[in-house]
Write a protein that holds these residues in place. Sequence first.
Motif, PDB file in Angstrom:
ATOM      1  N   GLU A   1      -0.232  -0.723  -2.118  1.00  0.00           N
ATOM      2  CA  GLU A   1      -0.822  -0.502  -3.432  1.00  0.00           C
ATOM      3  C   GLU A   1      -2.079   0.344  -3.323  1.00  0.00           C
TER       4      GLU A   1
ATOM      5  N   THR B   1      -3.522   0.324 -11.188  1.00  0.00           N
ATOM      6  CA  THR B   1      -3.090  -0.070  -9.849  1.00  0.00           C
ATOM      7  C   THR B   1      -1.582   0.114  -9.766  1.00  0.00           C
TER       8      THR B   1
ATOM      9  N   HIS C   1       2.051   0.267  -7.190  1.00  0.00           N
ATOM     10  CA  HIS C   1       2.696  -0.179  -5.949  1.00  0.00           C
ATOM     11  C   HIS C   1       3.767   0.846  -5.581  1.00  0.00           C
TER      12      HIS C   1
END
Length: 468
Positions: free
Chosen positions: A164, A176, A178
Amino acid sequence: MPSHLSADRPAAQPPGRGSVDALISQTRRLKGDVDAVRRDAEEEGSDHIQGRWQRALCDLALHQLNDLDEHLAQLRDGPLPTAVPEPTAPAPGSLLSRVGSAEWNLLTDEASWSGEFYRILGRDPAAPPLTLDELPSLVLDEDRPKLTAMVTNCLVDARPIDGEFRIARRDGDVRTVHMMGEPVLDTDGSTASMWAVLRDVSELRRSQRVVSETRDSLTDGRQDAQTEHRLAVALQEAVLPPWRGSLRLPHQGPRTLDLAAQYLPASMNTLLGGDWYDALELTDGDTLLSVGDLTGHGVGVTSNMTMLLGAVRGMAMAGAPPGQLMAWLNQLLDATVQPALGSALCCRYRPATRTLVWAQAGHPAPLLFRDGAGRVLDAPDGVLLGATPGAAYGQAEEALEAGDLLLLHTDGLVPGHTGTAAANLLLDLAPRLTGTSTAQDCVRTVVQEFGESERADHACVLVAKVTA
């Protein structure tokens, strides 16, 4: 170069609506039940720190159920096209957005992004995709070394990407994300391109922080708060099923099963395979165990596996026994081209009676080890995946004892052997397996015996030891 499917490329036709609509209705009923729990928490003490924690847990559970509702709707209606002129934003409060995909061709310096990849990064879909050298310009300064290290390890050492980092979008919003990715090798073994899938996990991380902060503020461990915590963890597991890494269960009450598993990649293929293992502690105290395999390889199989496992977990959470679950899964797969399931094994362990209820579809039966000996469990009458919709799946029951070992595996675990031959070689390990103290020791023994030689196929092994 092999042709890969984008994570959000449309299937040939959307899945049938009947079975999925039933799951959506069950999910929405569960949402109503969780909402009622939240209202009770508000009435009992809105200002107390424990009450705030309970509400935060319920909010997290509701967010995840909303996402499960949305994902099931995607399964029913089919994914978005690869390129869209104005990508649609996720619903407000959604913990997980759709998965976007991208490929960077190192031989031609060309890049290809899906529509969702553009949307997640906040880029204009009419603009050319960024190269790998340009991609870090979107990342916050303190997270750039992490992204650079992941990409370098992927391109130089052929290591998968799984991490991440935070991005700053043009509208000033910090998100954020991933990323998971892997290299695609050329015929001479050199890296020809890199594939990656991306999802926005900002809201998920925010909700988890709220729960963590309120939990840390608690000064007592009252049982009602513990119950709410277990509910939230179970729901999170239902939305985000793991099929790689360690098995994590919330353990409601005494530990009745010791679990361990491992994924074994093919020797000559760096791409992810479609084999999976999974375990989930259900709300009634039973434990769901499953193994199986999807056809195909590569990052594209990841989104298919997430979708399929989410459906399996949702049906199990709704109370479907293994035979009924297999029948519904067969109807679901009959109505869609993807995901293409090769085989599956579904077990439900009832700790109150030490009973294993299981069903299979074109898959090796579980192996039971007891007192230094092992045997293959008698298979129930059943049908193959892809059979006539509505066909009944048989299920079998097996009474277990404390100390028993169950071994579930996919084809390909024993290199060069399948079916009865592979089962017999595994059963020969009975004296060594029953002499081990933990499930992890059992997995280690199997891997030492069969995991160190070259294998043509990916495989999974899952061991469950009855501890009480």
